[in-house]
Design an enzyme around this catalytic site. Sequence first.
Site, PDB file in Angstrom:
ATOM      1  N   VAL A  66       0.812  -1.216   0.000  1.00 31.92           N
ATOM      2  CA  VAL A  66       0.000   0.000   0.000  1.00 31.92           C
ATOM      3  C   VAL A  66       0.849   1.271   0.000  1.00 31.92           C
ATOM      4  CG1 VAL A  66      -1.995  -1.103   1.066  1.00 31.92           C
ATOM      5  CG2 VAL A  66      -0.263   0.000   2.529  1.00 31.92           C
ATOM      6  N   TYR A 160       4.199   4.209  15.993  1.00 31.06           N
ATOM      7  CA  TYR A 160       2.808   3.792  15.816  1.00 31.06           C
ATOM      8  C   TYR A 160       1.851   4.889  16.291  1.00 31.06           C
ATOM      9  CZ  TYR A 160      -1.246   0.679  15.889  1.00 31.06           C
ATOM     10  OH  TYR A 160      -2.468   0.101  15.652  1.00 31.06           O
TER      11      TYR A 160
END
Length: 255
Positions: A66, A160
């Site tokens: 992606v 993250y």
Amino acid sequence: MTGSGPIARVAVVTGAGSGIGRATAIALDRAGWRLSLLGRKREHLEETAEQCHLAGTPPLVCPTDVANEAMVDLAFSQTLARYGRIDLLFNNAGTSAPKTEFGEVELSHFERVLATNVTGAFLCARAAYRIMRSQQPQGGRIVNNGSVSAHVPRPNGAPYTVSKHAITGLTRQIALDGRAHEIACGQIDIGNAETGAAAGLVAGMQQADGRIVAEPIMPIKSVADAVLFMAGLPLSANVQFMTVIATAMPFIGRG
């Protein structure tokens, strides 16, 4: 999304080869959606596809990184060529980095997480948006997979946490810009689902005070059902943000 009319609903699921992506693809299939499955590994996508057959049309399998613009655009072009439209993107693909105290975070880890979680989410959303804007009937829905880390961090999780805060900005921007084109965009923020990371949660996770504490988890089906609910709304309604957590996990009051 076109609702219950004669045009079959079409969903693209990224990160569909395992975990939440696989569970959501199966739930969408059982609800009658036609599917395009995106992920890095063909064999994992094909395993998901084997469990998705109730809609009558086998899912389209599109091995895709992606973070690669050309691969993303090809996957969405293939989806459009096969089905003629896209009604839903579950923008789910993501990755994480080793837990590392902030001062020791490696740039390569930071860049890798942002490439998948932010650039990848942007590229897939942009591809879906362009198709939804142009198709007839116009419009569709994008559901971005955030995280409870989009609200509060865990210790030593800077890459993250930063990436998931960025997803919140992406969701809000698409929701605003998409109004003119009947494109709804919402975000599901998930905490402690029964995925591949569940073993670590059960074994114990570091808390803000330094303790290692075992945390409860929820069934992955609960997450898939929540996404299915968001996807099933008419385009005149939108769940802007939904937080789905294991009830007793240390999220409320974290830190």
